[in-house]
Every structure is written in C-alpha cells, then in structure tokens.
Write an enzyme that holds these catalytic residues in place. Structure first.
Site, mmCIF file in Angstrom:
data_model
loop_
_atom_site.group_PDB
_atom_site.id
_atom_site.type_symbol
_atom_site.label_atom_id
_atom_site.label_comp_id
_atom_site.label_asym_id
_atom_site.label_seq_id
_atom_site.Cartn_x
_atom_site.Cartn_y
_atom_site.Cartn_z
ATOM 1 N N ASP A 334 0.869 -1.172 0.000
ATOM 2 C CA ASP A 334 0.000 0.000 0.000
ATOM 3 C C ASP A 334 0.911 1.228 0.000
ATOM 4 O OD1 ASP A 334 -2.369 1.570 0.346
ATOM 5 O OD2 ASP A 334 -1.854 1.762 2.462
ATOM 6 N N ASP A 527 -1.927 -0.901 5.848
ATOM 7 C CA ASP A 527 -2.071 -0.281 7.170
ATOM 8 C C ASP A 527 -2.994 -1.061 8.091
ATOM 9 O OD1 ASP A 527 -4.633 0.293 6.343
ATOM 10 O OD2 ASP A 527 -4.234 2.397 5.922
ATOM 11 N N ASP A 531 -7.243 -1.795 4.377
ATOM 12 C CA ASP A 531 -6.720 -2.912 3.604
ATOM 13 C C ASP A 531 -6.949 -4.265 4.258
ATOM 14 O OD1 ASP A 531 -5.666 -1.293 1.537
ATOM 15 O OD2 ASP A 531 -3.981 -0.776 2.820
#
Length: 633
Positions: A334, A527, A531
């Site tokens: 991410d 995180d 997600d």
C-alpha cells in the site's frame, strides 16, 4: 565409556552458563548420580552380582520417571511412543546381561531430554520478554491520591501515574509531563521515543525519565499488550505443514519400528540360532529408531524462529505463516502509511503578487485554526513553527471537503480549494498541480496565495525495497487509492515493478486474487484498516505501522510493530532461515538413523552407535534448531 563421560562433562559445562529451572536442576542431579554409579559399576566388570546391583540403582534413579510415563501413556492407549521405545530397549538390555549399556541408554536419553528442556526455555525466553510487558499493578490517581490497583481494574478515563523504570499498564494519552519511552519490547525500536503531552502512548513501553500522568483510553482487556499476548498464546495452534507431516509420520512410524524390530529378532534367531545376538541387535534398532530428534527439533525450530522474529519487533502468527512467507515471490505494498509516512507536510509557501509570506501565513493561521481537517492541522502546525500567533476568530464556518471561512475584526479569512474561493467571490487565476495538494487563501475576497502539502516517502523505503529483492522477492508492486500521477511518481522513485492507482479496497482485493490465480505467492503489506480484506486474502498479510488497530492484529499474518519497511525483508529472511534449519534437521536425522540402522542389522555397529544415532543426533538437531533465534541478515 570414556567418550561418554567427556560428552557429559562438555554438556555440563554448556549448561552451567544457562539459568536452570528447579525441575531441570533436579534432573541434572539425577543424571549426575546415575552417571557416577555407572562409572563405579565399570570397575566391577568381573563381579557380576555387584555390577548388577549398582547398575540397577543407577538405572532406577534415572529411568523411573521415563518408565512411569510410558506406563501411563500405554494405559491411555498411546503405547507406541518414545518413552516406551527407550523403556523396552533398556529393560531388554538388562535381560540379556548388558547392564552398563542399559544404564547408558537411559542416562543419555535423559541428557537429551534435559538438553531439549533447556533449549525450549531459551527459545521461550525470547517470547517471554514480550509476555512480561504487562505489569500486574498500576498507580491510579484517585482524588489527588495515588492508589496501587490491579491493572485489570483500569477503565477508560482513569488517570495513571507512571514512575521512571515502570511499564505503562494500558493504552492512553499523556496528560502531564513528557515521556521518554523505551518501546523496544513492542516495536523492536532500539532508540527511545519522546511522547509529549496530548500524544498517545501504548501499553508495555517503559518510562525512562520523568514521572508522567496518563489518561487511559482502553481497559486492560482491550489494551495493545493484551491483544499481543492473545496472539502469542495462539501461535502454537497454527502448525506448519512440516510439523503436521512429522506428527503423521510418528503416528505410523513408531508401531512399524516395533514390528520390524520384533521381526528382526525372530528371523535372525531362527536363521542363525544366536538368540542373544539378535535380541541385542533388535534392541539397538529400537534405540536408533526413536523419533524424538524429529518430533522435538522441527517444532522447536519453528518456535525459535517465531521467538527470533519477535525480538526484532516482528509478530508472526504461527509456524504455518513461516512456511507461507518462505515461498512468497511477490510483494504488494500500500502507499499511504506503508511506503509513505501517512502524514502531510508543508512543501511550499507561495504568496501572490499582492501579498507576502507573513500575510499568507497569518491568513492561514486564522482561517484554519479551528478546523480538524488533516490539511488544516498540518498547516497550523507549520505556521506555529514559523512563530505566527493565531487569534481566535469571532465566527467560524467549515464546508466539509471544500474549505473554511473565519471572521475577525471585520475581515473575512478564507481557505480551501479554488472552486470554494470562487464561490466566495474571489477573483483570481488560481492554478492547481496534480503532484501536490494546494490549499488556497484569500483575505476580504482578495487572493493572497497558496500553501502546498504532500506526503513523504519513508526515509528507509528505497533501502527496504533493495533488501526485499535481496531476500528473494522477484516482483514488487504498489496498490494505491491515490491519484495516478502521485502514485506513479512514488513507484518510479523507488523503482517498483508495477503500480496500480485510484483503487478502492475492492479493487485491491481483486488484483491480489488475479496475481494468485496467475501462480504468484503474494505478500500484501498495508495499514491494516482499509486494507484488512486484502491482508486476509493474500498468502501472507503484513500489517504496517498501525499497531493500535484491531484490524491490523486480526487480519494480518505478520505485524511489523513499528512500521519499518526494512523489517519486511527481515521477516522474509527469518522465514527462509528457519525453514532451512528445519530441512537440515530432517535430512540429517533421517540420514544418520537410516545409515546406523543398516549397519546395525549387518552387525557392523553396537549399542553405543545406536545411542549416538538417537541421543547424539537429537542434541545436534536441538542445537541447530535454536540457531533460529538469531536471524542471519
């Protein structure tokens, strides 16, 4: 026997530097007493009755608990296991007159068991350091007085006093003083962290300097420490494929060994007529075939690997995760909060032609001073560092997602996107830039300039990406919900292999599924909040940085406690190193046992060689297993 004594003294010397438990000390005394008696018995080799009596006493001291365990397990239906193997082999040796060898078998078996116990405790200590991060008592402030209470009674809102050298009992916010905290037990971070008044502090860290007061934001049951301990306690339930294989192997292997041994004794005796010789060889086969080296070393290696990772601030949820992580060849990251800091920073202050920087910063301070928007907070923090004092406005209005307006001394201070200022009647040619976020400002409908902000790539990101490649990850990509131009700039700067932007959580989920369907073994690092679904669907989900998130702890397979990117590479290296040690132990154990077994059937070895093939191999495998506590980087 001289060699046996030397090995024993070497083991004693090794163990003497290790802190033994009360039970381990008792075992050591029993082994020592049995060994002394065995040495005495060697001097009575020509006095059959005296040697028998001395060996029986030596054997009873060392073997009674093994035989008792074998009987108890046999009563419960578990006949074919290592205690029964050693009991039958040693009692059989007594029956055919091999008194000293019967004692030696049991003494060395007990030495192996003691070695295993010490090694397991050593591995456990690495995790136990994490298990001891929860203090039993807390200093609660009640009507101005400090009262010691059980940590489990702390509730949200309680004020807790933490003295220097003490651990913070629950998650909270510093309300008095500045906390210099040692967070190494939680995050693996070696340097102290400064936590100012109003900032959050997690349970388990150590106060290094001043007395501070903390307002609890969680109960003990919901604190970071409690959630970590719950995960650590559950790790043992998640067995690896290698562990399950060894368990299934031992289930069928041990009965087969008894059958083969009996067959060897009967057929050999019938063919040669030498009953004593073939019973001796059969008993040697029993000793050789004991599966304890495999049964002990494989789970111990995984346990040590988990312990070694935890000492680095990497929480691995079980041995099965180590196997999965070892096989992964793709890493998807991410962007915000993982590759970047997740915090906005002021990168440029650009006053208009009709204003100067001081006017622009003053307008920014007043117009954004009462907003809770992340952009506003970043700007106000920057303005304060520049020494601009903001006065409180007479009235304040905020339009979510667009801008703010404040009235002070008859002047209108405005901040926001270009369209918001146009709606307020500001006439100016306002330019935007896709690579940064600009907040524009106006005073009494006159444009005074803009302040640009953006997230920053983490300082260690480029080195972390290189380390991950060195760890054997061949494809590294980034999935982001941010705009394409920003995402591609970050990916280009870090040299990533692929970049997908403007994604929803569902888009990320679908893309990871496609990668898996194409044959990739995928690690996804995010995180742990937005997600969480993708963390769950990846082969290995790694939660980064957001250690306060329940979603991170529950959805991820691995939690990097302080969010350092380089620890992804460390986790990968730790898994590969651990699995490599597991395979070494399996190949070495099976290879040596098979070789000695064949030699014994052929009459080329005797009971001492059988003892080495069992106890010696077990000790070597244990020593190799605990190497997983030290990750080779």
């Amino acid at each position: 026997m001289e060699k046996i004594k030397n090995v024993f003294y070497m083991i004693i010397d090794r163990i003497s530097s290790v802190k033994l438990t009360y039970s381990q000390k008792n075992d050591l005394y029993k082994i020592g007493a049995s060994l002394v008696l065995l040495v005495v018995a060697l001097f009575f080799s020509k006095v059959w009755a005296a040697q028998l009596i001395i060996c029986l006493v030596s054997y009873a001291i060392c073997a009674y608990n093994v035989i008792l365990t074998a009987i108890k397990r046999a009563v419960r239906g578990n006949v074919f296991e290592e205690h029964m193997l050693m009991s039958v082999a040693s009692i059989g040796a007594f029956a055919i007159g091999e008194f000293t060898e019967a004692c030696a078998v049991m003494i060395l078996y007990q030495i192996g068991e003691l070695f295993q116990s010490v090694a397991v405790n050593r591995s456990r200590r690495s995790i136990k350091a994490m298990m001891e991060i929860r203090p039993e008592t807390a200093h609660k402030v009640v009507i101005g007085e400090v009262v010691d209470v059980d940590t489990s009674t702390i509730t949200v809102g309680d004020i807790i006093l933490v003295r220097p050298g003490e651990r913070v009992p629950v998650d909270g916010v510093v309300t008095g003083g500045v906390l210099e905290a040692d967070t190494s037990a939680i995050t693996g971070e070696s340097l102290p962290v400064t936590i100012h008044e109003g900032e959050a502090v997690i349970s388990g860290c150590i106060n290094l300097t001043n007395v501070v007061r903390i307002r609890a934001t969680s109960s003990d049951a919901d604190s970071m420490v409690s959630r970590i301990l719950k995960i650590v306690e559950e790790q043992s339930e998640n067995k690896s494929e290698n562990e399950r294989l060894v368990t299934r192997f031992a289930k069928y292997y041990t009965p087969a060994v008894f059958g083969i041994t009996l067959l060897v004794a009967i057929l050999g005796s019938i063919i040669t007529g030498d009953i004593r010789l073939w019973i001796y060889r059969a008993l040697s086969l029993l000793v050789i075939s004991c599966p304890c080296a495999l049964v002990i070393s494989v789970p111990l290696t995984y346990f040590s690997g988990i312990g070694g990772a935890s000492s680095l601030g990497i929480l691995v949820k079980g041995a099965n995760v180590i196997d999965e992580l070892c096989d992964c060849n793709t890493l998807i990251l991410d962007k915000t909060g993982t590759l970047t800091t997740g915090k906005l920073y002021v990168t440029d202050v650009c006053p208009s032609n009709s204003a100067n920087e001081n006017i622009l910063l003053t307008v920014a301070a007043i117009s954004e001073g009462e907003s809770n928007h992340p952009l506003a907070k970043a700007i106000v923090e920057y303005v304060k560092l520049k020494g601009i004092d903001a006065r409180e406005s007479e009235s304040f209005t905020e339009v979510p997602g667009r801008g703010t307006a404040a009235l002070l001394d008859g002047h209108v201070f405005a901040a926001g996107e270009a369209s918001f200022l146009y709606d307020l009647g500001v006439e100016a040619d306002i330019e935007e830039n896709e690579k940064e976020k600009r907040v524009h400002f106006a005073l009494d409908k006159k444009y005074v300039g803009y302040i640009a902000l953006c997230d920053k790539i983490k300082p260690d990101a480029d080195l972390a990406v290189s380390a991950v490649r060195d760890a054997g990850i061949t494809l590294i990509g980034m999935f982001s919900g941010d705009r394409r131009v920003i995402a591609e700039e970050v990916a280009g700067e870090l040299g990533l292999d692929m970049c997908e932007s403007e994604l929803t959580p569902e888009d990320k989920l679908d893309l990871v599924k496609r990668l898996k369907e194409a044959g990739n073994k995928v690690i996804f690092a995010g995180d742990g909040i937005n997600d969480a679904p993708t963390l769950g669907i990846a082969n290995v989900g790694i939660a980064m940085g957001d250690i306060g998130s329940d979603a991170a702890l529950e959805a991820a397979d691995v939690v990097i406690m302080n969010g350092e990117l380089r620890k992804i590479a460390q986790a990968a290296e730790a898994s590969k190193y651990t699995v490599r040690l597991v395979k070494q132990n399996m190949v070495m154990t099976i290879g040596i046992k098979l070789a000695v077994l064949i030699l014994t059937i052929c009459g080329l070895t005797n009971m001492p060689a059988a003892i080495f093939a069992d106890v010696g191999v077990c000790v070597i495998a244990i020593l190799n297993a605990v190497r997983a506590l030290k990750v080779k980087m």
